[in-house]
Structure formats: structure tokens, C-alpha cells
Write an enzyme that holds these catalytic residues in place. Structure first.
Site, PDB file in Angstrom:
ATOM      1  N   HIS A  12     -35.266 -13.948  28.212  1.00  0.00           N
ATOM      2  CA  HIS A  12     -34.282 -14.105  29.461  1.00  0.00           C
ATOM      3  C   HIS A  12     -35.467 -13.919  30.648  1.00  0.00           C
ATOM      4  O   HIS A  12     -35.920 -12.730  30.976  1.00  0.00           O
ATOM      5  CB  HIS A  12     -33.471 -12.585  29.185  1.00  0.00           C
ATOM      6  CG  HIS A  12     -32.508 -12.422  30.601  1.00  0.00           C
ATOM      7  ND1 HIS A  12     -31.186 -12.351  30.401  1.00  0.00           N
ATOM      8  CD2 HIS A  12     -32.785 -12.650  31.952  1.00  0.00           C
ATOM      9  CE1 HIS A  12     -30.680 -12.179  31.420  1.00  0.00           C
ATOM     10  NE2 HIS A  12     -31.501 -12.217  32.562  1.00  0.00           N
ATOM     11  N   HIS A  14     -36.319 -15.023  34.905  1.00  0.00           N
ATOM     12  CA  HIS A  14     -35.874 -15.640  36.080  1.00  0.00           C
ATOM     13  C   HIS A  14     -37.350 -16.146  36.700  1.00  0.00           C
ATOM     14  O   HIS A  14     -38.186 -15.411  36.942  1.00  0.00           O
ATOM     15  CB  HIS A  14     -35.118 -14.631  37.023  1.00  0.00           C
ATOM     16  CG  HIS A  14     -33.898 -14.245  36.626  1.00  0.00           C
ATOM     17  ND1 HIS A  14     -32.793 -14.876  36.817  1.00  0.00           N
ATOM     18  CD2 HIS A  14     -33.721 -13.208  35.746  1.00  0.00           C
ATOM     19  CE1 HIS A  14     -31.800 -13.934  36.119  1.00  0.00           C
ATOM     20  NE2 HIS A  14     -32.378 -13.183  35.520  1.00  0.00           N
ATOM     21  N   LYS A  95     -25.181 -19.804  29.875  1.00  0.00           N
ATOM     22  CA  LYS A  95     -25.267 -18.652  30.408  1.00  0.00           C
ATOM     23  C   LYS A  95     -23.765 -18.200  31.385  1.00  0.00           C
ATOM     24  O   LYS A  95     -23.737 -18.828  32.218  1.00  0.00           O
ATOM     25  CB  LYS A  95     -26.462 -18.233  31.374  1.00  0.00           C
ATOM     26  CG  LYS A  95     -26.659 -16.866  32.039  1.00  0.00           C
ATOM     27  CD  LYS A  95     -26.921 -15.471  31.085  1.00  0.00           C
ATOM     28  CE  LYS A  95     -26.965 -14.466  31.784  1.00  0.00           C
ATOM     29  NZ  LYS A  95     -27.788 -14.125  32.710  1.00  0.00           N
ATOM     30  N   HIS A 134     -24.012 -12.234  30.834  1.00  0.00           N
ATOM     31  CA  HIS A 134     -24.240 -11.110  31.383  1.00  0.00           C
ATOM     32  C   HIS A 134     -22.953 -10.062  31.463  1.00  0.00           C
ATOM     33  O   HIS A 134     -21.933 -10.479  32.181  1.00  0.00           O
ATOM     34  CB  HIS A 134     -24.283 -11.419  33.161  1.00  0.00           C
ATOM     35  CG  HIS A 134     -24.986 -10.324  33.927  1.00  0.00           C
ATOM     36  ND1 HIS A 134     -26.046 -10.061  34.323  1.00  0.00           N
ATOM     37  CD2 HIS A 134     -24.021  -9.021  34.161  1.00  0.00           C
ATOM     38  CE1 HIS A 134     -26.186  -9.035  34.994  1.00  0.00           C
ATOM     39  NE2 HIS A 134     -24.994  -8.426  35.160  1.00  0.00           N
ATOM     40  N   HIS A 168     -29.674  -8.341  28.210  1.00  0.00           N
ATOM     41  CA  HIS A 168     -29.999  -7.065  28.656  1.00  0.00           C
ATOM     42  C   HIS A 168     -29.110  -5.982  28.441  1.00  0.00           C
ATOM     43  O   HIS A 168     -28.693  -5.291  29.383  1.00  0.00           O
ATOM     44  CB  HIS A 168     -30.402  -7.311  30.240  1.00  0.00           C
ATOM     45  CG  HIS A 168     -29.669  -8.191  31.013  1.00  0.00           C
ATOM     46  ND1 HIS A 168     -28.262  -7.811  31.015  1.00  0.00           N
ATOM     47  CD2 HIS A 168     -29.710  -9.046  31.886  1.00  0.00           C
ATOM     48  CE1 HIS A 168     -27.671  -8.658  31.820  1.00  0.00           C
ATOM     49  NE2 HIS A 168     -28.604  -9.383  32.396  1.00  0.00           N
ATOM     50  N   ASP A 240     -36.058 -10.078  31.684  1.00  0.00           N
ATOM     51  CA  ASP A 240     -35.274 -10.178  32.720  1.00  0.00           C
ATOM     52  C   ASP A 240     -35.982 -10.136  33.810  1.00  0.00           C
ATOM     53  O   ASP A 240     -35.540  -9.619  35.049  1.00  0.00           O
ATOM     54  CB  ASP A 240     -33.970  -9.384  32.653  1.00  0.00           C
ATOM     55  CG  ASP A 240     -33.025  -9.544  33.715  1.00  0.00           C
ATOM     56  OD1 ASP A 240     -33.112 -10.261  34.391  1.00  0.00           O
ATOM     57  OD2 ASP A 240     -32.167  -8.429  34.008  1.00  0.00           O
ATOM     58  N   ALA A 256     -31.032  -6.691  43.550  1.00  0.00           N
ATOM     59  CA  ALA A 256     -31.239  -6.370  42.354  1.00  0.00           C
ATOM     60  C   ALA A 256     -32.221  -7.181  41.485  1.00  0.00           C
ATOM     61  O   ALA A 256     -32.105  -8.338  41.506  1.00  0.00           O
ATOM     62  CB  ALA A 256     -29.816  -6.364  41.610  1.00  0.00           C
TER      63      ALA A 256
HETATM   64  C1  NCD Z   1     -31.135 -10.781  38.053  1.00  0.00           C
HETATM   65  C2  NCD Z   1     -31.715 -11.674  39.374  1.00  0.00           C
HETATM   66  O1  NCD Z   1     -32.486 -11.349  40.166  1.00  0.00           O
HETATM   67  O2  NCD Z   1     -31.537 -13.091  39.271  1.00  0.00           O
HETATM   68  N1  NCD Z   1     -31.216  -9.620  38.668  1.00  0.00           N
HETATM   69  C3  NCD Z   1     -31.131  -8.402  37.871  1.00  0.00           C
HETATM   70  O3  NCD Z   1     -31.131  -7.243  38.491  1.00  0.00           O
HETATM   71  N2  NCD Z   1     -31.290  -8.468  36.873  1.00  0.00           N
HETATM   72  C4  NCD Z   1     -29.803 -11.479  37.761  1.00  0.00           C
HETATM   73  C5  NCD Z   1     -29.396 -10.819  36.519  1.00  0.00           C
HETATM   74  O4  NCD Z   1     -30.046 -10.991  35.646  1.00  0.00           O
HETATM   75  O5  NCD Z   1     -28.697  -9.959  36.605  1.00  0.00           O
HETATM   76 ZN    ZN Z   2     -31.474 -11.844  34.546  1.00  0.00          ZN
END
Ligand code: NCD
Ligand code: ZN
Length: 332
Positions: A12, A14, A95, A134, A168, A240, A256
Site C-alpha cells: 500500500h 502512495h 481500490k 479504505h 491499513h 501507506d 492526512a
Molecule cells: C493517504 C494520501 O495522502 O493519499 N492519506 C492517508 O492519510 N493515509 C490516503 C489514504 O490512504 O487514506
Molecule cells: Zn493510503
């Protein structure tokens, strides 16, 4: 002391796009053999064309490193079985984001109505495409994941052959849910194994530990730690890691997302060693994911050694989790 990991995976991740992608891809590409890439770009990855192009950009950003980006599509209510069939050779997962629950999720599903979506779940089930979710409602922040449990149960019951990945997970209830359904699996992040809400907001507010889902209680964290360190086959590592520019973190209206990719494996080694479970790290960061996703990975050895490091205050301008703190393990 040294520990060799075979083909560690981050299920997971980004990686963002543009300059951010070019800046940060190396931290994952160096330490991992592959990762499941999240599709929540703006606009999100919803077509085969944009998915393939994004994969190319990721590979370019990873340079010479051995690293497989396992691509995911951003779930759309408009997907058809024909589209999914066409997409199957290029995607490792779809997703699903409830609309508005997290960063860049506005294009998500506003009403997870199983009947309305059944043709999509059915097709994914037949094509063997895992559904990553999610799992949060729009309820009270500490209850969102618990409240989503009923939706997980409904999908798991209605589509017993569909592989469902609770992304997560943060609560002891989610850990229990894994026991109830054969087709439910989960990713667990580094931060949810190490921090509670106290670390985020119990003292001075720490925006660099603010993420969705928010870290929960000590008891929740312990339930996650137990299932992770014991190499339970239902769970796998998904960092994550979700970088944001400092200006978006150190402000009112903090985004976030926690950036943990550069420190993830070292911090996991420290945690597993503290519990005398180092030998289970291989399962948590690779073997379980390979089985759950039924994927083959490139061969890549990553060697960890027990050598203290001080975490950099920033990586290409992004502030990591635990910046400036010490870790007892490093990557060789
Ligand atoms: C993630 C993001 O910034 O893309 N943020 C997070 O707080 N984890 C998105 C997500 O996985 O919820
Ligand atoms: Zn994420």
C-alpha cells in the site's frame, strides 16, 4: 547482527506524480522489490491508458533499481465486467474509496450499495482481481473503521470468492473480523504498529503523524502488533507511506498522510527484534503478500543490519515519520 530479506514488498504505497514522484520513488525502489501503487492521483487512475502511462512514469522514476509497481485502479461505479476483463492483465487490484473519507477520494463511491455494485464485485471475483478497501465511514473519527465492519461483512458474505483486503487496519475489531471470513485479508502500516492517538494529539500536536485512519488506542495497537509479529498469513505490510509537501502538513488544515517509506524496513526490524520475532519479518513483508495476491516478485535481497541510524529531518523536502529520532537498525 544482519538480516536478509528476500524481495520485501510494500502492499500500500502512495508514490504521487510529477516532481514528487521523481523525488521520492527512490526511497521505495531501493528498499523494496515491489509495491502496490495507490491510484488516488488527481484525477484518479480509472482507465487502462492512464494506468499504463502512470506505470511508465513510476518505472522511469525508479531508475536502475529492481522494483515492480503493482498497479491498482480507482474503483468507479461505472466499471463494467467487460472493462475489468480488459484491464485484468495490467492491474493487481481495484481500490475502493468511500467518497470524501481521505486525501483525493472525492471521486469515490458515495453509497456502497452491494446490490448496485454486485456486477462489479462478481466480475472481480471471477477474474480474480482483489478488492482493496479504505474501510471508513463518515462517522465519529475514532469509530469510522468499526462502523465500516458491517460493510466488510456484507461484501465478504455475498462474494465468498472475492479477495477483499482491508487496507491499513487500526482496530482490534478489524483483527477479529479477519478470523471470521476466509476471504478477508489486511494490510498493516508501520505507524499503526508504533503509535497511538496520544502520539498524534496527546501532547503538542504532531502533524507528521496525522493520517487516515487516525491512530487509535494502545489496545488496538497491541492487537495489530500481535498479528503482525506472529506472521499471521492474513496480514501483510502496506506502509501507506503518503508524502505531502511541508506546506500542506505544517499548516491549519493539515493534509492526512505519513511519509514512512525511507525508514519502514529498519523500523519494522527494530519492532520485530524487540519482540524476539525477527524471523517472522520475512513473512510479514513479503511471503504473505505473495500468497494473498498470488504474484511473483523479482528476486532482490535487502540486507538489514543492527546499526544505529538517526532518521534524516527531511528527504527531498518531505518530513518523514520520526524525523531526527534514532533507530537501532539500518539498511546495509
Ligand atoms: C493517504 C494520501 O495522502 O493519499 N492519506 C492517508 O492519510 N493515509 C490516503 C489514504 O490512504 O487514506
Ligand atoms: Zn493510503
Amino acid at each position: 547482527m544482519r538480516l536478509t530479506l528476500n524481495s520485501p514488498l510494500d502492499m500500500h504505497l502512495h508514490l504521487r506524480d510529477g516532481k514528487m514522484l521523481s523525488d521520492i520513488a527512490k526511497y521505495s525502489a531501493k528498499n523494496f522489490a515491489g509495491a502496490l501503487i495507490m491510484p488516488n492521483l488527481t484525477p484518479p487512475i480509472t482507465t487502462i491508458k492512464t494506468l499504463k502511462e502512470y506505470k511508465e512514469r513510476i518505472l522511469k522514476a525508479c531508475g536502475e533499481e529492481i522494483f515492480t509497481p503493482y498497479m491498482s485502479l480507482f474503483f468507479q461505479e461505472s466499471y463494467t465486467p467487460e472493462f475489468l476483463k480488459e484491464a485484468k492483465p495490467f492491474v493487481s487490484a481495484v481500490k475502493l474509496y468511500p467518497s470524501g473519507v481521505t486525501t483525493n477520494s472525492e471521486c469515490g463511491v458515495s453509497d456502497i450499495d452491494i446490490k448496485k455494485l454486485s456486477h462489479i464485485f462478481e466480475a472481480m471475483s471471477e477474474l480474480d482481481i482483489p478488492l482493496c478497501v479504505h474501510g471508513e465511514t463518515d462517522g465519529f473519527v475514532m469509530d469510522r473503521e468499526r462502523e465500516f465492519g458491517a460493510i466488510y461483512e456484507n461484501i465478504a458474505n455475498a462474494f465468498p470468492k472475492l479477495t477483499i483486503i482491508m487496507e491499513h487496519i487500526t482496530t482490534k475489531e478489524s483483527v477479529s473480523l479477519l478470523r471470521k471470513y476466509d476471504n478477508l485479508y489486511a494490510t498493516i502500516t508501520l505507524h499503526h504498529l508504533l503509535i497511538t492517538l496520544d502520539d498524534v494529539a496527546g501532547g503538542l500536536l504532531n502533524p507528521h503523524l496525522f493520517c487516515k485512519p487516525i491512530a487509535k488506542t494502545y489496545e488496538d495497537k497491541e492487537a495489530l502488533v500481535q498479528i503482525a509479529i506472529n506472521a499471521d498469513k492474513k496480514v501483510m505490510f502496506g506502509s501507506d507511506s503518503a508524502p505531502h509537501p511541508v506546506s500542506k502538513k505544517e499548516c491549519c488544515g493539515c493534509a492526512a498522510g505519513i511519509f514512512s517509506a525511507p525508514i519502514a524496513l529498519s523500523a519494522l526490524a527494530e519492532l520485530f527484534e524487540q519482540h524476539d520475532k525477527l524471523t517472522n519479518l520475512q513473512a510479514f513483508v513479503s511471503d504473505n503478500a505473495r500468497n494473498i495476491y498470488n504474484i511473483t516478485t523479482p528476486n532482490k535481497e535487502v540486507i538489514l543490519q543492527k546499526k544505529e541510524q538517526t532518521i534524516s529531518k527531511e528527504f527531498d523536502g518531505i518530513i518523514p515519520m520520526f524525523a531526527g529520532k534514532k533507530l537501532s537498525w539500518s539498511i546495509e
